[in-house]
Design a protein around this motif. Structure first.
Motif: not given
Ligand SMILES: Nc1ncnc2c1ncn2[C@@H]1O[C@H](COP(=O)(O)OP(=O)(O)O)[C@@H](O)[C@H]1O
Ligand SMILES: [Mg+2]
Lengths: 318, 385
Positions: B5-6, B228, A104-105, A93, B2-3, A95-96, B9-10, B213-214, B13-14, B211, A87, A91, B208-209
């Motif tokens: 797990k991410a 998702y 991830y993607f 993270f 995957q989602v 944090e990663l 992980k995110v 764009d993501i 971090k917090h 967002r 994009m 885009a 964040i998840l």
């Protein structure tokens, strides 16, 4: 024996409105297997909107979209799995790490762990981020960040790669690396859709180009074909301290000259066809005893194509 | 996955923010508990009240009572004025103010019991009950000696000697009171810490998840939309349950001696509140606030809920106006039920407990529905997501 090329994407009379604004106006596009297809247009011409409609991220008002010969809908997961998207905005993270982001993607497409590991490592090597796998995006420069953005979109080896202005705000070195990368992906078999408002890039890598303006396709063809659409064959630029009116008229009446402009101490003469245009122009200046500075002649660019069709410059003068 | 797990992980971090909240909170709880334990023996010995006595009768009997009180308790002089008294009670300069009404001696002799004293304390406070029982005890003792045929003066002095070492029973009562007070405030303060942690961590992670764009990257991929969101939901659920379990486990471990069936209901109550806090985090995440906006909102919401609903200041001190407003906050119902279960009032019906928790649950459901509405209309408006 030459087969008719396989059609990968077919957009038919696509219309998209944002309220009163007509963002896409009856757009038809056909993209064949193995092409690097360029979508060129100034900011706000509807490139991103076209891509979003194509990917079913956005609903549209009229028209139809087929990818790999099937109608594209928000639930066409089998089609989506074969597409890679890069994009306009990065885009990822924050944090990663670089590795975790790509993983991830890629994992949204490939669930097998071993297979994914190989793909992610290959993508990292491909974009040249080997030394940065443990970095967080905040620590990367603009160019490296763009490369990460690309790696996230292509790690799963898509058959169709869509890049929306992937080189905005990128230093020339990173830009060249990105463009080379895209050509390499294409050589390896991927079909590419590339949008940009930089004509040089599109000229450099695209085998076919559609020019967009205000949501309309105004021209389509290979770079050479597009340049033949216009009468301009040569633009002569001469730096001059002053230009008397009679000289201006003399230049305008030369054969093959169809436009003479003088502003900011720069004389611009546009010619269509013929040879020795430059010599004839300099001859006129010498006869009138006018001294001049730098002289250079340009072959037509896609900007000239855009200029002649729309009457505007492709890029806003900065 | 995957989602999911991410998400984890995110979230990790917090996590430092959450850990700071947890450590500070648990640390304070532990410190307060052990500080309380250390002084317990001295509390038994002295167990004095800080009293303020106004003698309007000024007779032999009223003077004797004032004398008795001054031996038992600490007498603090405060101006006999409404504001001054309220302040003194609020700042704990005194525990209770008693006015010995005019006619005290006559009523004592004639055996009347009405309006011997006018008292002022914090309603529902332990100290109020202590002061009242002390006054009652004294009056009954004097009466008993007079009924036994002694004259007033003898009855007064005998009563004083008899009551001098009669405090054992009260001490036991105080002890069990003390233990329950540990669990009750701990669970009360949970509302604050749960709101802080959910808002300051769950909220930004969801932002964040989701967002755009993501999200659009995920939307373009082979992953189904339902999957998702399911994975995001799962990630949130794991976080909420983990935080809640840790907090409850620490509370129960610290105050293990006061566990009961009521404590189990209080635990359930706290889980409902954890869901409320999570649902508020989800609602706020819809507006995609930035880091500092999240912090500001976290503090405003958790502090407002705490102060208005009697988490930090007992409800008995809050004005009716504030309590009316507080009804529209989940903390009000949580604190009320918690007090019924573990606090001084100690009366609760099962149906009442269920109703209070249902009301709290409504505070979780409404923001969730609003969140769905907001997200849906935002999706219709924006280009992607
Ligand atoms: N979400 C939106 N709502 C309203 N108008 C939009 C939206 N997105 C884009 N536009 C408008 O649509 C036109 C095309 O935008 P876009 O596709 O982003 O152009 P490009 O990508 O070529 O720069 C622009 O005029 C832009 O202002
Ligand atoms: Mg764009």
């Amino acid at each position: 024996m030459e087969n008719t090329p396989e059609t990968i994407v077919k957009i038919s009379s696509l219309v998209k409105r944002y309220g009163d604004l007509l963002a896409i106006d009856h757009l038809d596009l056909q993209i064949n297997k193995g092409e690097v297809f360029g979508l060129l247009g100034p900011n706000g011409s509807g490139k991103t909107t076209t891509i979003n409609c194509l990917l079913s991220l956005l609903s549209f008002d009229k028209g139809s979209i087929e990818i790999f010969g099937k109608e594209m809908t928000p639930t066409s997961y089998d089609i989506k799995r074969k597409i890679g998207l890069i994009m306009q905005n990065v885009a990822v993270f924050d944090e990663l790490t670089v590795y975790e982001n790509i993983d991830y993607f890629c994992g949204l497409y490939v669930s097998d762990k071993a297979q994914r590991k190989a793909l992610v490592e290959e993508a990292i090597k491909f974009v040249g981020l080997d030394e940065f796998t443990k970095f967080y995006p905040k620590k990367l420069s603009g160019g490296l960040l763009r490369r990460l953005n690309i790696a996230c979109g292509i790690a799963h080896k898509p058959e169709l790669i869509i890049l929306d202005e992937p080189t905005v705000a990128v230093d020339p070195q990173s830009r060249n690396k990105i463009l080379e990368g895209i050509q390499q992906l294409n050589r390896e078999g991927a079909t590419v859709i590339y949008t940009s408002h930089y004509m040089e890039e599109v000229e450099q890598i695209c085998s076919r180009i559609a020019i967009l303006d205000k949501g309309k396709k105004i021209a389509e063809g290979s770079c050479g074909e597009l340049k033949q659409l216009i009468k301009n064959t040569e633009t002569v630029n001469i730096e001059l301290p002053s230009l008397p009116q009679n000289v201006h008229s003399a230049l305008a009446s030369l054969p093959h000259v169809y436009e003479v402009r003088y502003d900011d101490e720069l004389l611009t003469v546009r010619c269509s066809g013929g040879r020795h245009n430059l010599i004839r122009i300099l001859d006129v200046l010498q006869k009138n005893d006018i001294s001049f500075g730098r002289v250079y002649s340009e072959l037509p660019t896609l900007n000239d194509v855009f200029l002649e069709i729309t009457g505007k410059e492709l890029r806003d003068k900065e | 996955m995957q989602v999911f797990k991410a998400y984890i992980k995110v979230m990790l971090k917090h996590l430092p923010t959450a850990i700071i909240y947890l450590v500070v909170f648990v640390g304070i709880a532990v410190a307060m508990t052990f500080a309380g334990l250390g002084s317990e023996s001295s509390v038994f010995k002295e167990q004095q009240l800080k009293l303020c006595v106004f003698d309007e009768d000024n007779t032999a009997a009223s003077n004797a009572l004032a004398e008795y009180l001054s031996q038992k308790d600490e007498i603090v002089a405060v101006e006999n004025d409404d504001t001054a008294l309220t302040d003194a009670l609020y700042y704990k300069t005194i525990d209770y103010a008693v006015t010995i009404n005019k006619g005290f001696e006559e009523k004592l002799i004639s055996g009347e019991t009405d309006e011997l004293f006018t008292g002022r304390g914090l309603h529902g406070d332990v100290n109020e009950s202590l002061a009242l029982s002390r006054l009652d005890g004294y009056v009954s003792a004097v009466r008993a000696y007079m009924a036994a045929g002694h004259d007033l003066d003898t009855a007064l002095s005998k009563a004083q000697t008899a009551l001098a070492d009669g405090s054992k029973v009260e001490l036991v009562a105080k002890e069990s009171e003390k233990a329950a007070m540990g669990l009750e405030p701990y669970f009360r303060y949970l509302t604050y810490i749960l709101l802080c942690i959910m808002l300051s961590i769950l909220c930004p992670v969801i932002v964040i998840l989701c967002r755009s764009d993501i999200r659009s990257r995920a939307q373009c991929s082979g992953i189904k939309t339902t999957s998702y969101f399911l994975q995001i939901f799962l990630g949130g659920a794991v976080f909420v349950i983990a935080v809640w379990l840790i907090l409850v486990a620490v509370g129960l471990a610290l105050y293990a001696d006061s566990l009961s069936g009521r404590a189990a209901v209080a635990v359930a109550n706290s889980f409902v509140f954890a869901l409320v806090a999570a649902s508020w985090a989800i609602f706020i995440s819809c507006f995609a606030p930035g880091g500092s906006a999240v912090n500001v909102m976290t503090q405003i919401i958790s502090l407002a809920n705490s102060f208005l609903c009697g988490v930090f200041v007992p409800m008995s001190l809050l004005s009716d106006g504030v309590l009316k407003v507080a009804r529209f906050l989940p903390g009000y119902w949580y604190v009320k039920l918690n007090d019924m279960l573990l606090g001084s009032s100690r009366s609760v019906k099962a149906s009442q407990a269920a109703m209070y928790m249902l009301i709290e649950a409504a505070f979780a459901v409404v923001p969730l529905l609003l969140a769905i509405l907001v997200r849906r209309s935002a999706r219709q408006k924006s280009a992607a997501c």
